[in-house]
Design a protein around this motif. Structure first.
Motif, PDB file in Angstrom:
ATOM      1  N   GLU A   1     -32.474   4.919   0.210  1.00  0.00           N
ATOM      2  CA  GLU A   1     -33.773   4.277   0.416  1.00  0.00           C
ATOM      3  C   GLU A   1     -33.646   2.770   0.231  1.00  0.00           C
ATOM      4  OE1 GLU A   1     -36.538   3.433   1.710  1.00  0.00           O
ATOM      5  OE2 GLU A   1     -37.488   5.340   1.181  1.00  0.00           O
TER       6      GLU A   1
ATOM      7  N   TYR B   1     -29.372   4.367   9.291  1.00  0.00           N
ATOM      8  CA  TYR B   1     -30.386   5.332   9.715  1.00  0.00           C
ATOM      9  C   TYR B   1     -31.759   4.680   9.765  1.00  0.00           C
ATOM     10  CZ  TYR B   1     -26.748   8.665   8.278  1.00  0.00           C
ATOM     11  OH  TYR B   1     -25.559   9.346   8.127  1.00  0.00           O
ATOM     12  N   GLU B   2     -32.601   5.176  10.661  1.00  0.00           N
ATOM     13  CA  GLU B   2     -33.950   4.624  10.805  1.00  0.00           C
ATOM     14  C   GLU B   2     -34.923   5.199   9.787  1.00  0.00           C
ATOM     15  OE1 GLU B   2     -36.483   5.624  13.985  1.00  0.00           O
ATOM     16  OE2 GLU B   2     -35.758   7.675  14.178  1.00  0.00           O
ATOM     17  N   ARG B   3     -34.538   6.266   9.078  1.00  0.00           N
ATOM     18  CA  ARG B   3     -35.419   6.886   8.096  1.00  0.00           C
ATOM     19  C   ARG B   3     -34.715   6.981   6.744  1.00  0.00           C
ATOM     20  NH1 ARG B   3     -37.330  12.129  11.675  1.00  0.00           N
ATOM     21  NH2 ARG B   3     -38.188  10.975  13.457  1.00  0.00           N
TER      22      ARG B   3
ATOM     23  N   GLY C   1     -33.098  10.828  10.905  1.00  0.00           N
ATOM     24  CA  GLY C   1     -33.532  10.135  12.105  1.00  0.00           C
ATOM     25  C   GLY C   1     -32.385   9.547  12.903  1.00  0.00           C
TER      26      GLY C   1
ATOM     27  N   SER D   1     -38.965   2.166  16.026  1.00  0.00           N
ATOM     28  CA  SER D   1     -38.620   1.661  14.704  1.00  0.00           C
ATOM     29  C   SER D   1     -37.394   0.784  14.818  1.00  0.00           C
ATOM     30  CB  SER D   1     -38.345   2.833  13.748  1.00  0.00           C
ATOM     31  OG  SER D   1     -37.839   2.359  12.531  1.00  0.00           O
TER      32      SER D   1
ATOM     33  N   ARG E   1     -33.528   2.114   7.232  1.00  0.00           N
ATOM     34  CA  ARG E   1     -34.121   2.636   5.996  1.00  0.00           C
ATOM     35  C   ARG E   1     -33.092   3.204   5.025  1.00  0.00           C
ATOM     36  NH1 ARG E   1     -39.188   0.418   6.295  1.00  0.00           N
ATOM     37  NH2 ARG E   1     -40.124   0.853   8.319  1.00  0.00           N
ATOM     38  N   SER E   2     -31.908   3.588   5.511  1.00  0.00           N
ATOM     39  CA  SER E   2     -30.881   4.128   4.618  1.00  0.00           C
ATOM     40  C   SER E   2     -29.516   3.910   5.258  1.00  0.00           C
ATOM     41  CB  SER E   2     -31.118   5.610   4.332  1.00  0.00           C
ATOM     42  OG  SER E   2     -31.221   6.376   5.519  1.00  0.00           O
TER      43      SER E   2
END
Length: 234
Positions: A80, A101-103, A108, A130, A134-135
């Motif tokens: 995160e 990653y996008e999530r 994602g 997006s 995000r990660s």
């Protein structure tokens, strides 16, 4: 180091990041080196000359495009990124390979990034919904054999085939209509949405993946068309 030099008392890091040690086999006192010149090992706290070294993955994330705004640097997995930055719109890989990653929690759309600069995440991720990362997950170097089993259906059912090398089209090679679960025994792999290693990708490390969701995608988000080993040290 003694396999190549009788001693090592200075070094120059042309690119990437390294940990150097004053004993063999990555033991003893250690020091983290970035790009630059190091003329005397005694200046960075080693009690003896350099005897071994190890490449350290390093990635820097920035809040805004073109490496602007606040930044966060890491050498390990981060589930995160918003714990450290309000957003992430560009990144720079100093050394190693990473999956971004996008999530959160490695879900994602995802993309492999090697050493280099990525000033705009929207171009990197190839999506308009997006543009923030995000990660991220580090991809360790692997030496040895590669082996994985792919299954036509979820929960390791249907047709099964074992891979030990790249496959540019699972439909043509194995006549499989789909691939919805897999078991990675050895090595690190990338699966692609289309044959010939094109389209969106999924990173798979050793482990069992009973469904596409276990791989980080929803069941209707993507189909697997080709599979490739991650062999380079980046």
């Amino acid at each position: 180091m003694s396999s190549y030099l009788s001693r090592c008392n200075s070094c120059k890091v042309e690119s990437g990041c390294f940990m150097v040690y004053d004993r063999s086999n990555y033991t003893g006192n250690q020091y983290f080196l970035r790009r630059g010149e190091y003329s005397d090992y005694m200046r960075f706290g080693l009690s003896d000359s350099i005897h071994s070294c190890r490449l350290i993955p390093q990635i820097i994330f920035y809040e805004d495009r073109n490496f602007q705004g606040r930044s966060y640097e890491t050498s390990s997995d981060c589930p995160e990124l918003t714990s450290y930055l309000s957003r992430c719109n560009s990144c720079r890989v100093e050394s190693g390979c990473f999956m971004v990653y996008e999530r959160p929690n490695f879900m994602g759309h995802q993309m492999l990034v090697r050493r280099g600069e990525y000033p705009d995440n929207q171009r990197l991720m190839g999506m308009s919904m997006s543009d923030c990362i995000r990660s991220c997950r580090t991809i360790p170097m692997h030496r040895g054999q590669f082996r994985m089993r792919i299954y036509e259906r979820e929960n390791f059912s249907g047709q099964m085939h074992e891979l030990m090398d790249d496959c540019d089209s699972i439909q043509e090679r194995y006549r499989m209509s789909d691939c919805q679960s897999c078991n990675v025994m050895d090595g690190h792999w990338l699966t692609y949405e289309q044959p010939q290693y094109r389209g969106r990708m999924i990173y798979l490390r050793p482990g069992e993946y009973r469904s596409m969701r276990d791989m980080g995608m929803g069941p209707m988000d993507m189909r697997i068309g080709s599979i490739r080993r991650i062999m380079e040290s980046c």
